[in-house]
Design a protein around this motif. Structure first.
Motif, PDB file in Angstrom:
ATOM      1  N   ILE A   1      36.453  43.907  36.132  1.00 21.20           N
ATOM      2  CA  ILE A   1      36.911  43.840  37.528  1.00 21.20           C
ATOM      3  C   ILE A   1      37.858  42.658  37.738  1.00 21.20           C
ATOM      4  N   VAL A   2      37.490  41.515  37.174  1.00 21.32           N
ATOM      5  CA  VAL A   2      38.353  40.335  37.323  1.00 21.32           C
ATOM      6  C   VAL A   2      39.687  40.560  36.619  1.00 21.32           C
ATOM      7  N   SER A   3      39.673  41.184  35.447  1.00 23.78           N
ATOM      8  CA  SER A   3      40.921  41.492  34.737  1.00 23.78           C
ATOM      9  C   SER A   3      41.799  42.416  35.568  1.00 23.78           C
ATOM     10  N   LEU A   4      41.166  43.414  36.188  1.00 22.29           N
ATOM     11  CA  LEU A   4      41.910  44.347  37.029  1.00 22.29           C
ATOM     12  C   LEU A   4      42.516  43.621  38.232  1.00 22.29           C
TER      13      LEU A   4
ATOM     14  N   GLU B   1      47.157  41.127  40.867  1.00 18.47           N
ATOM     15  CA  GLU B   1      47.725  39.934  41.495  1.00 18.47           C
ATOM     16  C   GLU B   1      49.008  39.503  40.788  1.00 18.47           C
ATOM     17  N   SER B   2      49.031  39.612  39.478  1.00 22.04           N
ATOM     18  CA  SER B   2      50.232  39.238  38.725  1.00 22.04           C
ATOM     19  C   SER B   2      51.402  40.148  39.086  1.00 22.04           C
ATOM     20  N   ILE B   3      51.112  41.458  39.175  1.00 23.60           N
ATOM     21  CA  ILE B   3      52.165  42.413  39.552  1.00 23.60           C
ATOM     22  C   ILE B   3      52.629  42.157  40.982  1.00 23.60           C
TER      23      ILE B   3
ATOM     24  N   GLN C   1      41.470  51.018  29.426  1.00 21.02           N
ATOM     25  CA  GLN C   1      42.588  51.671  28.753  1.00 21.02           C
ATOM     26  C   GLN C   1      43.649  52.115  29.761  1.00 21.02           C
ATOM     27  N   LEU C   2      43.203  52.655  30.898  1.00 18.85           N
ATOM     28  CA  LEU C   2      44.126  53.166  31.910  1.00 18.85           C
ATOM     29  C   LEU C   2      45.021  52.061  32.463  1.00 18.85           C
ATOM     30  N   PHE C   3      44.430  50.874  32.695  1.00 20.46           N
ATOM     31  CA  PHE C   3      45.190  49.765  33.268  1.00 20.46           C
ATOM     32  C   PHE C   3      45.613  48.742  32.212  1.00 20.46           C
ATOM     33  N   ASP C   4      45.420  49.096  30.934  1.00 23.40           N
ATOM     34  CA  ASP C   4      45.829  48.228  29.827  1.00 23.40           C
ATOM     35  C   ASP C   4      45.229  46.834  29.993  1.00 23.40           C
ATOM     36  N   LEU C   5      43.895  46.787  30.081  1.00 23.05           N
ATOM     37  CA  LEU C   5      43.196  45.523  30.323  1.00 23.05           C
ATOM     38  C   LEU C   5      42.553  44.968  29.049  1.00 23.05           C
ATOM     39  N   ASN C   6      42.946  45.461  27.888  1.00 24.43           N
ATOM     40  CA  ASN C   6      42.268  45.066  26.659  1.00 24.43           C
ATOM     41  C   ASN C   6      42.768  43.762  26.071  1.00 24.43           C
TER      42      ASN C   6
END
Length: 491
Positions: free
Chosen positions: A345-348, A353-355, A415-420
């Motif tokens: 959740i924090v990564s998302l 926020e970065s975008i 995977q969908l949001f490329d959070l790896n």
């Protein structure tokens, strides 16, 4: 970070393959050093028994982790991968959890319900832990497997009935005599099955063991192995009346003990019970002795019938145990998912926020005439929009990870949001600079890194008033923030 187990067992590989990949206790130090060379395996436990060789691990990526384990087995033993790859199995996440619970509970054993495997799993875990190969997740998994196994053995009767002929003989003896500590057993002949039954009898308290055989040297050899007393075959009937339990395993064409002989022996014993176990073929004991009062005779077929009945009972209990294991595996998977949901959740949120900041910066660069108030309004709008867009997905993600396959939802979101990728902003852990404080902080840092490997944790040393002012007695200071004020300000 997925859980993975790769291995082979008596169910998938013949003994000659299992022998080639087995590990001996004296090799563990070398094994630990070798496993540490594989950075893809974050935590690892090696389980090696006569019937199985398995590596449990937390891996960065499943396929790569599986190949590294195969490579490890091949390199360490010098066995080509093609010689054993087809015998391997692998389980991931929920199936890996369930597999370990089944193994520890003896549901995957050659003899379902046998007690030895739990001790072997505990020993493997303790070795890995001693060599620093276990973190919080595998540690929790193995500790849970022990409690699940104990529940299986206490809440079911999976281990209550003998499923080997030699042990069935012991169970029957205990039903006849209740307490074996006052019993004497006699072994007539030195057959392997009867000798094994004699070992079980001794283990369960039989006081004295007599071994009678032809030639006498065989009796002496067995007596030395079992700490018994060898007697000459010519003296068989002299000692027979002292025996409460008699095991027959002598190769002969005619019965060694006739009905008349046993009738005389039981008379001398004043009809105290005698239990005869005939494990020979042809039989050593005349079947008609079973008609004598207080004489109990079982042959191999009788014992096999007992074993078959017990096996059916164990299978019924195993079905109950499987349900218990499945429930516990699902519960552990939910706990594991809960560890990953917070950083996901924090990564998302961080990515959103970065975008947002990037797009907002580009927009404002193209609108240089906006007032400061208008810029603030646009920024507030962008923040609110991102928050509302993420609110429902985050809420559903928190609920979804509680489902049995919640880990798949987590993997799909990442995977969908490329959070790896790892967080590019580290989490700092503040600490005073004293040796004790640093040691405690480093311990916390290691535990957090084990639980959240995709997050970078940094140690930040903060000097407090208590570290700087050393010439003032503590009782005169009076300030409760003497050692924590600067840390609170840093937070």
């Amino acid at each position: 970070m997925p859980l993975l187990v790769v291995g082979l067992s008596h169910k998938t590989a013949p003994l000659e393959i299992r022998e080639q990949l087995a590990f001996e206790p004296y090799q563990w130090q070398e094994v630990a050093e070798k496993l540490d060379q594989y950075s893809e395996l974050q935590e690892k436990v090696l389980l090696s028994t006569t019937n199985r060789v398995e590596v449990y691990a937390r891996v960065k990526e499943v396929e790569q982790g599986r190949e590294r384990i195969v490579q490890f087995l091949s390199d360490y033993h010098g066995v080509p991968e093609r010689a054993f790859r087809s015998y391997l199995y692998h389980f991931v996440e929920g199936e890996a959890i369930r597999h370990l619970f089944r193994v520890a509970s003896s549901l995957d054993s050659m003899v379902v319900g046998e007690p030895q495997i739990l001790g072997q799993v505990q020993e493997a875990y303790n070795r890995a832990k001693a060599h620093g190969m276990v973190g919080n997740v595998l540690g929790a998994l193995f500790e849970k497997s022990f409690s699940v196994a104990k529940r299986v053995h206490t809440e079911t009767q999976i281990a209550e009935n003998a499923v080997s002929i030699s042990f069935a003989a012991v169970e029957l003896a205990k039903k006849i005599f209740v307490d074996l500590h006052h019993c004497t057993a006699m072994l007539i002949g030195t057959g392997e099955m009867a000798e094994l039954a004699a070992q079980h009898l001794l283990h369960h308290g039989v006081r004295t063991l007599l071994i009678c055989s032809r030639p006498f040297e065989r009796a002496v050899a067995v007596a030395e192995r079992l700490d018994g007393d060898a007697i000459q075959y010519d003296h068989l009937f002299t000692y027979l009346e002292t025996a409460d339990i008699v095991l027959g395993s002598m190769p002969t064409r005619h019965p060694v003990l006739t009905r008349a002989a046993v009738q005389e022996v039981i008379r001398r014993r004043r009809y105290r019970p005698m239990f005869f176990i005939d494990m020979a073929a042809p039989r050593n004991i005349d079947p008609s002795v079973n008609a004598i009062s207080n004489v109990y005779l079982y042959d191999v077929d009788d014992l096999q019938n007992v074993v078959n009945t017990n096996i059916r009972q164990r299978q019924q209990e195993a079905a109950i145990a499987e349900e218990l294991v499945n429930r516990e595996a699902v519960a552990f998977q939910r706990w594991l998912n809960s560890l990953d949901v917070a950083p996901t959740i924090v990564s998302l949120q961080q990515k959103a926020e970065s975008i947002r900041q990037q797009e907002l910066s580009q927009l404002l660069d193209h609108l240089p005439t906006l007032s400061e108030q208008e810029r603030e309004a646009i920024e507030a709008f962008s923040i609110a929009m991102v928050d509302k867009l993420l609110s429902t997905p985050i809420m559903n993600l928190r609920k979804g990870v509680k489902a049995p396959e919640g880990n798949k939802l987590l993997q799909a979101v990442r995977q969908l949001f490329d959070l790896n990728e790892r967080w590019h902003r580290p989490i700092r852990i503040g600490s005073r600079g004293s040796s004790l404080a640093l040691r405690q902080t480093e311990w916390v840092q290691r535990q957090l890194a084990s639980l959240f490997p995709h997050i970078t944790f940094e140690k930040l040393i903060i000097k407090t008033s208590g570290d700087v002012i050393r010439d003032v007695p503590l009782p005169t200071v009076g300030d409760k923030g003497f050692f924590v004020k600067e840390i609170e300000e840093a937070l």
